[in-house]
Design a protein around this motif. Sequence first.
Motif, PDB file in Angstrom:
ATOM      1  N   GLN A   1       0.874  -1.356  -0.059  1.00 30.92           N
ATOM      2  CA  GLN A   1       0.079   0.048  -0.058  1.00 30.92           C
ATOM      3  C   GLN A   1       0.735   1.269   0.018  1.00 30.92           C
ATOM      4  OE1 GLN A   1      -2.569  -0.227   3.229  1.00 30.92           O
ATOM      5  NE2 GLN A   1      -2.674  -2.369   3.382  1.00 30.92           N
ATOM      6  N   ASN A   2       0.277   2.213  -0.213  1.00 29.90           N
ATOM      7  CA  ASN A   2       1.036   3.696  -0.016  1.00 29.90           C
ATOM      8  C   ASN A   2       2.581   3.575  -0.942  1.00 29.90           C
ATOM      9  OD1 ASN A   2      -1.206   4.741   1.166  1.00 29.90           O
ATOM     10  ND2 ASN A   2      -0.303   4.035   3.152  1.00 29.90           N
TER      11      ASN A   2
ATOM     12  N   SER B   1       5.136   4.457  -3.428  1.00 32.48           N
ATOM     13  CA  SER B   1       5.505   5.589  -4.205  1.00 32.48           C
ATOM     14  C   SER B   1       7.034   5.946  -4.687  1.00 32.48           C
ATOM     15  CB  SER B   1       5.486   7.137  -3.269  1.00 32.48           C
ATOM     16  OG  SER B   1       4.217   7.184  -2.896  1.00 32.48           O
TER      17      SER B   1
END
Length: 104
Positions: free
Chosen positions: A39-40, A42
Amino acid sequence: MQRKAFKMYLLPGHSVEYKKRHEEIWPELVELLHQVGIQNYSIFLDENTRTLYGYLEAPELAALDSLPAQAIMKRWWAYMADIMETNADNSPVSIDLTPVFYLA
């Protein structure tokens, strides 16, 4: 949630292509990343050094250990190998970063 940060290296002149390929990321790869709990996620680029900085969260980072054996992951690495520094198996040269500060 466990956190992981790492750096990778882009070859000269490929920042636009790197961004384009990630804008068109394969749905089956996204599904695999979600299956292992990522998740998350970047990735940031330092244009001056061509260093890519990745950050992700997952309930158990150990679950990521299964990714290199997955066919879709191997295909993605092969697809990206012409624009990144890679290992012999096409996986990106990736160096884990040491956490030094976190503000929740």
